[in-house]
Design an enzyme around this catalytic site. Structure first.
Site, PDB file in Angstrom:
ATOM      1  N   LYS A   1      68.320   9.490 -23.179  1.00 39.48           N
ATOM      2  CA  LYS A   1      67.906   8.486 -22.196  1.00 39.48           C
ATOM      3  C   LYS A   1      69.117   7.829 -21.549  1.00 39.48           C
ATOM      4  CE  LYS A   1      65.464   4.095 -21.639  1.00 39.48           C
ATOM      5  NZ  LYS A   1      64.524   3.112 -22.211  1.00 39.48           N
TER       6      LYS A   1
ATOM      7  N   HIS B   1      48.641  49.949 -14.573  1.00 36.70           N
ATOM      8  CA  HIS B   1      48.178  48.702 -13.956  1.00 36.70           C
ATOM      9  C   HIS B   1      47.137  47.991 -14.806  1.00 36.70           C
ATOM     10  CE1 HIS B   1      50.531  49.773 -10.480  1.00 36.70           C
ATOM     11  NE2 HIS B   1      49.892  50.927 -10.389  1.00 36.70           N
TER      12      HIS B   1
END
Length: 515
Positions: A137, A275
């Site tokens: 932070k 596919h």
């Protein structure tokens, strides 16, 4: 600002001693805890204990040692705030400029097959994430390192200017929050499973990047390949690539599809995929026989496809595989003779998955599908149908061979995009109709592909027939038996048509939609 004071507390001690030695050479004073402090002292690195900073002993078996204002004020103080400076001076507190922390090995702990619940809970780190979050932070002033791969960068920048750059501190802070988020996600997932909540009110997942991909489905799409932290062996994410080019996005998708199908079978089986749909599936007494059937299912579509086998690839099978262009061959293993043959082609990818590949797993896992703005989560489709589950609805009973082919085809059709029709005969697919907008269209494609092989074949449908037209088409093609879920309000129309043509038909009572 220069880095003057560093706090080091790591579970993974990779590279920590040389890193600490470099810090000391740069004039940094080191603070440490527990095992890390002992290691540094044994290595001759000057270090003080956390209790000398807090004025308070480590207590409760080390559960409480860094949760103290003397630590977190040093991490969270805004250095250019006059008010913060005054408070720090008034209370006799000092800044901490660098935090090097990684966390208790929670993931490694719960990965153990015999892990006890209490042991898992004890390996939830509290102080570590708190220090990381405080430092991250306040990254405008504090450098925070959670990954040993960043040690070199920090040392290099300190040598250049006494401190890390703001750009680096921002990058490291982002990595910290990814790290703690992943850590918490693992904990929440573990506890949710312990309490029987597979689909809780909030669903958080974490994945580890395996590799950057050149692109996604198309060259203009960015992509990467990730793995679950506790992914079991025997899948694409844990495969050992023995040969060939780097896998692409489409390769990985197709390889996974082939693997899921071949795992359906306990007997020797080979699956060819193009596919995301199977173009050929065969089972036999040997992997060679199974491959021949998969190839003969559709010799055209298999070209450039992905082949998965559930037995070791031997020399004879490799010789046939070598005759055509294939993108990938997947197997539990390859004999050396087979490798010598297949590796003659520079680009073919050979993936070894080990014996774990043969374990299909009875427990469904959660599958995640992205939608714009959200995601869908469902259990994987692990449902198996047995002969005892089948209900004969026609006058003619299926023969024992037809029943065998029905069960074989039912394992295949669940992996074909809906609307799906599969024709099977002699333990191989002879026609596959995938992803059509109506079921008749799928049946026409499958029958056209099968040609003369449709005569005497079994038709498998992933969902019920809303009309009798699919049965009529099957009769024209010479199909002798049908397996389908049943459940349409017009089932009687299909049953009547089957009876009229002497076709045996059974209902499974379950469907296998795949979108």
């Amino acid at each position: 600002m220069a880095i003057r004071r560093a706090l080091i507390s790591v579970s993974d001690k990779t590279g920590i001693v040389p890193f600490a030695e470099e810090l000391v050479k740069l004039g940094v004073h080191l603070i440490s805890t527990g095992g890390t402090k002992s290691l540094l002292e044994k290595s001759g690195v000057p270090v003080i204990g956390i209790s000398e900073v807090t004025g308070f002993p480590e207590i409760l078996d080390g559960r409480v040692k860094t949760l103290h204002p003397a630590v977190h004020s040093g991490l969270l103080a805004i250095r250019d705030s006059a008010e913060h400076q005054a408070q720090m001076k008034e209370l006799g507190l000092d800044y901490i400029d660098l935090v090097v922390v990684n966390l208790y090995p929670f993931q490694q702990t719960i990965a153990k097959p015999d892990v006890e619940y209490e042991d898992a809970i004890e390996n939830i780190d509290i102080g570590g994430p708190t220090m990381l979050r405080s430092a991250a932070k306040n990254h405008a002033f504090v450098t925070v390192v959670v990954d040993s791969a960043d040690y070199e960068t920090v040392i290099r920048e300190m040598k250049d200017g006494g401190d890390s750059t703001l750009e680096t501190r921002k990058r490291l802070a982002a990595k910290v929050f990814r790290h703690t988020a992943a850590y918490d996600a693992l904990i929440s997932d573990y506890l949710s499973k312990q309490t029987g909540e597979p689909l809780p009110e909030r669903y958080t997942v974490t994945y580890e990047k395996l590799q950057e991909l050149r692109y996604g489905e198309n060259p203009h799409q960015k992509a990467a390949f990730y793995r679950k932290p506790l992914a079991p062996k025997g899948n694409i994410t844990t495969a050992e690539q023995l040969h060939g080019k780097e896998l692409s996005y489409n390769n990985i998708n197709d390889a996974n599809a082939a693997l899921q199908i071949v795992k359906e079978f306990s007997e020797p089986a080979v699956v060819a995929v193009k596919h995301m749909n199977p173009c050929g599936v065969g089972i036999g007494g040997s992997i060679l026989e199974a491959y021949r059937k998969a190839y003969e299912s559709d010799p055209t579509s298999i070209f450039g496809g992905i082949v998965a086998a559930n037995r070791t690839i031997d020399k004879s099978t490799a010789e046939l595989l070598h005759e055509i262009f294939l993108e990938i061959v997947i197997a539990p293993d390859f004999t050396q003779e087979a490798l010598n043959i297949l590796q003659q082609k520079k680009n073919i990818r050979l993936l070894k998955l080990g014996e774990e590949m043969l374990q299909s797993g009875d427990q469904p896992e959660l599958l995640v599908t992205s939608v714009e703005g959200g995601m869908l989560i469902q259990e994987s489709d692990r449902l198996q149908v047995q002969e005892s589950d089948l209900k004969v609805v026609t006058k003619r009973q299926p023969t024992s061979e037809e029943l065998r082919q029905m069960l074989f085809g039912w394992k295949v059709v669940k992996h074909v995009k809906s609307n799906a029709i599969v024709l099977v005969k002699d333990s191989m697919t002879v026609g596959v109709g995938a992803g059509q907008m109506n079921r008749v269209g799928a049946a026409k494609i499958a029958a056209e592909q099968a040609g003369e092989k449709a005569k005497g074949a079994v038709l498998v449908s992933d969902a019920f027939f809303p009309m009798s037209d699919t049965v009529e088409l099957a009769a024209q093609a010479g199909i002798t038996a049908i397996i389908q879920p049943g459940g349409s309000i017009r089932d009687e129309d299909s049953i009547e048509a089957a009876n009229r043509h002497g076709i045996a038909m059974v209902f499974t009572g379950v469907r296998h939609f795949k979108h």
